[in-house]
Design a protein around this motif. Structure first.
Motif, PDB file in Angstrom:
ATOM      1  N   PRO A   1       0.833  -1.362  -0.043  1.00 30.97           N
ATOM      2  CA  PRO A   1      -0.173  -0.162   0.031  1.00 30.97           C
ATOM      3  C   PRO A   1       0.958   1.328   0.123  1.00 30.97           C
ATOM      4  O   PRO A   1       1.910   1.427   0.694  1.00 30.97           O
ATOM      5  CB  PRO A   1      -0.684  -0.072   1.511  1.00 30.97           C
ATOM      6  CG  PRO A   1      -0.420  -1.417   2.011  1.00 30.97           C
ATOM      7  CD  PRO A   1       0.777  -2.000   1.280  1.00 30.97           C
ATOM      8  N   VAL A   2       0.607   2.158  -0.852  1.00 31.49           N
ATOM      9  CA  VAL A   2       1.619   3.308  -0.991  1.00 31.49           C
ATOM     10  C   VAL A   2       0.518   4.696  -1.011  1.00 31.49           C
ATOM     11  O   VAL A   2      -0.618   4.347  -1.454  1.00 31.49           O
ATOM     12  CB  VAL A   2       2.549   3.239  -2.281  1.00 31.49           C
ATOM     13  CG1 VAL A   2       3.701   2.050  -1.835  1.00 31.49           C
ATOM     14  CG2 VAL A   2       1.836   2.879  -3.471  1.00 31.49           C
ATOM     15  N   MET A   3       1.283   5.816  -1.096  1.00 33.12           N
ATOM     16  CA  MET A   3       0.555   7.141  -1.046  1.00 33.12           C
ATOM     17  C   MET A   3       0.783   7.995  -2.181  1.00 33.12           C
ATOM     18  O   MET A   3       2.202   8.309  -2.068  1.00 33.12           O
ATOM     19  CB  MET A   3       0.449   7.617   0.306  1.00 33.12           C
ATOM     20  CG  MET A   3      -0.603   8.954   0.412  1.00 33.12           C
ATOM     21  SD  MET A   3      -0.456   9.192   2.317  1.00 33.12           S
ATOM     22  CE  MET A   3       0.832  10.238   2.214  1.00 33.12           C
ATOM     23  N   ALA A   4       0.004   8.585  -2.855  1.00 29.97           N
ATOM     24  CA  ALA A   4       0.441   9.641  -3.783  1.00 29.97           C
ATOM     25  C   ALA A   4       0.470  10.995  -2.982  1.00 29.97           C
ATOM     26  O   ALA A   4      -0.283  10.965  -2.260  1.00 29.97           O
ATOM     27  CB  ALA A   4      -0.686   9.653  -4.948  1.00 29.97           C
ATOM     28  N   THR A   5       1.570  11.533  -3.540  1.00 24.75           N
ATOM     29  CA  THR A   5       1.708  12.866  -2.833  1.00 24.75           C
ATOM     30  C   THR A   5       1.705  14.158  -3.856  1.00 24.75           C
ATOM     31  O   THR A   5       1.507  15.318  -3.679  1.00 24.75           O
ATOM     32  CB  THR A   5       3.125  13.005  -2.169  1.00 24.75           C
ATOM     33  OG1 THR A   5       4.175  12.514  -3.225  1.00 24.75           O
ATOM     34  CG2 THR A   5       3.261  12.160  -1.023  1.00 24.75           C
TER      35      THR A   5
ATOM     36  N   LEU B   1       1.295  14.975  -8.444  1.00 23.59           N
ATOM     37  CA  LEU B   1       0.753  14.005  -9.811  1.00 23.59           C
ATOM     38  C   LEU B   1       1.621  13.138 -10.251  1.00 23.59           C
ATOM     39  O   LEU B   1       1.292  12.101 -10.648  1.00 23.59           O
ATOM     40  CB  LEU B   1       0.154  15.447 -10.738  1.00 23.59           C
ATOM     41  CG  LEU B   1       0.179  15.039 -12.243  1.00 23.59           C
ATOM     42  CD1 LEU B   1      -0.640  14.190 -12.471  1.00 23.59           C
ATOM     43  CD2 LEU B   1       0.278  16.287 -12.902  1.00 23.59           C
ATOM     44  N   ARG B   2       2.952  13.543 -10.501  1.00 22.82           N
ATOM     45  CA  ARG B   2       3.841  12.777 -11.124  1.00 22.82           C
ATOM     46  C   ARG B   2       4.497  11.428 -10.409  1.00 22.82           C
ATOM     47  O   ARG B   2       4.651  10.562 -10.795  1.00 22.82           O
ATOM     48  CB  ARG B   2       5.036  13.523 -11.985  1.00 22.82           C
ATOM     49  CG  ARG B   2       4.423  14.779 -12.701  1.00 22.82           C
ATOM     50  CD  ARG B   2       3.851  14.395 -13.853  1.00 22.82           C
ATOM     51  NE  ARG B   2       3.265  15.547 -14.554  1.00 22.82           N
ATOM     52  CZ  ARG B   2       2.450  15.484 -15.544  1.00 22.82           C
ATOM     53  NH1 ARG B   2       1.770  14.222 -16.052  1.00 22.82           N
ATOM     54  NH2 ARG B   2       2.062  16.454 -16.312  1.00 22.82           N
ATOM     55  N   ALA B   3       4.524  11.812  -8.811  1.00 24.19           N
ATOM     56  CA  ALA B   3       4.765  11.148  -7.846  1.00 24.19           C
ATOM     57  C   ALA B   3       3.899   9.915  -8.065  1.00 24.19           C
ATOM     58  O   ALA B   3       4.190   8.436  -7.953  1.00 24.19           O
ATOM     59  CB  ALA B   3       5.077  11.442  -6.569  1.00 24.19           C
ATOM     60  N   SER B   4       2.568  10.144  -8.254  1.00 27.10           N
ATOM     61  CA  SER B   4       1.533   9.116  -8.025  1.00 27.10           C
ATOM     62  C   SER B   4       1.497   8.181  -9.288  1.00 27.10           C
ATOM     63  O   SER B   4       1.294   7.077  -9.016  1.00 27.10           O
ATOM     64  CB  SER B   4       0.198  10.046  -7.847  1.00 27.10           C
ATOM     65  OG  SER B   4      -0.243  10.680  -9.038  1.00 27.10           O
ATOM     66  N   VAL B   5       1.807   8.714 -10.319  1.00 29.76           N
ATOM     67  CA  VAL B   5       1.911   7.649 -11.550  1.00 29.76           C
ATOM     68  C   VAL B   5       3.096   6.968 -11.494  1.00 29.76           C
ATOM     69  O   VAL B   5       3.212   5.950 -12.081  1.00 29.76           O
ATOM     70  CB  VAL B   5       1.845   8.802 -13.053  1.00 29.76           C
ATOM     71  CG1 VAL B   5       3.252   9.178 -13.314  1.00 29.76           C
ATOM     72  CG2 VAL B   5       1.280   7.747 -14.061  1.00 29.76           C
ATOM     73  N   SER B   6       4.121   7.502 -10.985  1.00 32.24           N
ATOM     74  CA  SER B   6       5.487   6.518 -10.724  1.00 32.24           C
ATOM     75  C   SER B   6       5.195   5.558  -9.855  1.00 32.24           C
ATOM     76  O   SER B   6       6.012   4.323 -10.335  1.00 32.24           O
ATOM     77  CB  SER B   6       6.661   7.451 -10.033  1.00 32.24           C
ATOM     78  OG  SER B   6       6.450   7.580  -8.769  1.00 32.24           O
TER      79      SER B   6
END
Ligand code: EPZ
Length: 421
Positions: free
Chosen positions: A367-371, A373-378
């Motif tokens: 489980p991970v968290m988006a911070t 826009l581009r971090a979330s797609v990575s």
């Protein structure tokens, strides 16, 4: 809040259509403020950031008509009611500051909230302000708002930018189209989105030369007219999906992809052992062996390696053979994806603007968290390569810049689904 669940290990095969560029649309839409005639944008992306810009422009009295499921936007600012961009909207999206130049140019006044910082940095507006003041604007910061006026209108001037800021170049380029006299922007940003904006302004009747180089010359005119303009392909979405088969294996063709949009990125992919082939419809991508090779990356202004592809590249290098060093030179805090990738088993050390990535055999789903826009797609991409299931939460960040990502990736074989909480 929605999450996206990705199950890794399935090689990809097929075609992904690349949409119009978010970062072009977000500067083309405010260009409507320069003319009372309608501006029609085609190939517009369907993203939450576009909805935010629409809401902002409507709050100023602009009529925005969305057609063909959002792919066509018709904007008309013949009945303006306000020149104040409110904090409530601007704080959600920094690009709201792109109404400043056009409002000053045509209405000779503007009140625009400072965007405030965001996850990736403080993101001040000093370069915008200095440049517009050189053109005769009087700008005062009060209660978190920029109060700007240009009695008698803006004047053409020589405008050297201390840094090739994309947004500042766009604000000045738009403002200069209606200024009295000639404006020369020195050290201008050279991004394809600037070139696209110049093309659109020229079709509205602006006189512009040199877009795409560091010096742009604009001869002010009395008024601008109507235009219809196709939004340029999104080079960041393109680069993102080009990486998908590198993570998961297989081969993907990115429809609408053009090498001139991703030159330095493709050079790095080649060094990492990835084949990129031009086809009549776009770019086909496939990794040469089962494991990519480590490469060093430094983000630069265009035509250097784009900061907006740094997170995605870092995620790919987490399982490359060898050690990679990534230097982020554009934003002061753009490694927030690193701790999340570490949760998936990556070996990354961050010291200031330098990240050292030691390649591991395989990442593990987590489980991970988006911070941002581009971090979330990575993290989505990392999930394609990881063993087991990865759940990415806070994906409202993702919806800002990627339209229907789970549909586009499922269509080429990825096991990915959106889960509503
Ligand atoms: C644009 O932001 C993009 N956004 C960003 O994409 C992109 O990362 C950035 O350009 C760099 O390429 C849009 O086009 C809507 P800058 P912008 O002004 O214009 C500093 C994404 O993921 N700076 O070139 O805001 C600034 O703090 C987004 O799609 C000043 O110091 O970028 C930053 O460190 C993220 N003073 C650097 O310059 C200023 O007045 C680059 O900023 C302006 C900028």
């Amino acid at each position: 809040m929605d999450s996206i669940v990705v199950t890794g290990g399935t090689p990809l095969k097929g075609k992904i259509a690349i949409a119009g560029a978010k970062n072009a649309a977000l500067t083309l839409m405010p260009a409507t403020l320069l003319s009372e005639e309608p501006l029609t944008l085609t190939n517009a992306p369907r993203l939450s950031d576009i909805k935010t810009m629409t809401a902002l422009l409507q709050s100023l009295g602009v009529e925005v008509t969305s057609m063909q499921d959002g792919k066509v936007q018709v904007l008309s600012s013949h009945a303006m009611t306000s020149t104040t961009a409110d904090y409530e909207i601007v704080r959600k999206m920094r690009a709201s500051n792109l109404v400043l130049g056009p409002l000053l140019a045509r209405h000779h006044r503007a009140v625009v909230s400072l965007p405030g910082g965001c996850a990736i940095g403080a993101r001040p507006m000093d370069i915008h302000v200095t440049a517009l003041e050189a053109m005769g604007a009087e700008i005062e910061l009060k209660d978190g708002y920029l109060h700007a006026k240009a009695p008698g209108g803006l004047k053409g001037a020589k405008v050297p930018l201390r840094f090739a800021s994309v947004g500042a170049t766009e604000n000045v380029l738009m403002a200069a189209t209606l200024a009295k006299g000639t404006t020369v922007i020195e050290n201008a940003a050279r991004e394809p989105e600037i070139v696209d904006l110049a093309k659109c302004l020229r079709s509205m009747g602006a006189q512009i030369e040199g877009e795409g180089t560091s010096t742009i010359t604009i001869q002010g005119v009395d008024r601008l007219g109507a235009a219809t303009h196709p939004v340029v392909t999104d080079r960041i979405e393109l680069g993102t999906y080009m990486l998908a088969p590198v993570f998961a294996g297989g081969e993907v063709e990115c429809l609408g992809g053009r090498l001139d949009l991703v030159g330095s990125f493709v050079e790095k992919l080649d060094a990492a052992g990835v084949d990129v082939t031009e086809t009549p419809d776009g770019l086909k991508v496939k990794r040469r062996t089962d494991r990519a090779k480590a490469v060093d990356v430094t983000t630069e202004v265009f035509p250097g390696f784009p900061t907006d592809l740094q997170a995605q590249m870092m995620a790919m290098l987490c399982t490359a053979e060898g050690t990679s060093v990534l230097e982020e030179k554009i934003f002061e805090n753009r490694f927030m994806h690193a701790p999340e990738l570490i949760r998936m088993g990556a070996d990354i050390e961050v010291h200031g603007g330098i990240a050292t990535v030691r390649g591991v055999e395989r990442l593990k789903g987590a489980p991970v968290m988006a911070t941002d826009l581009r971090a979330s797609v990575s993290l989505i991409l990392a999930g394609l390569a990881a063993e087991g299931e990865t759940t990415v939460s806070r994906i409202y960040h993702l919806d800002r810049g990627y339209e229907h990502i789970e549909e586009k990736l499922s269509a080429v074989g990825a096991k990915i689904e959106r889960v509503s909480a």
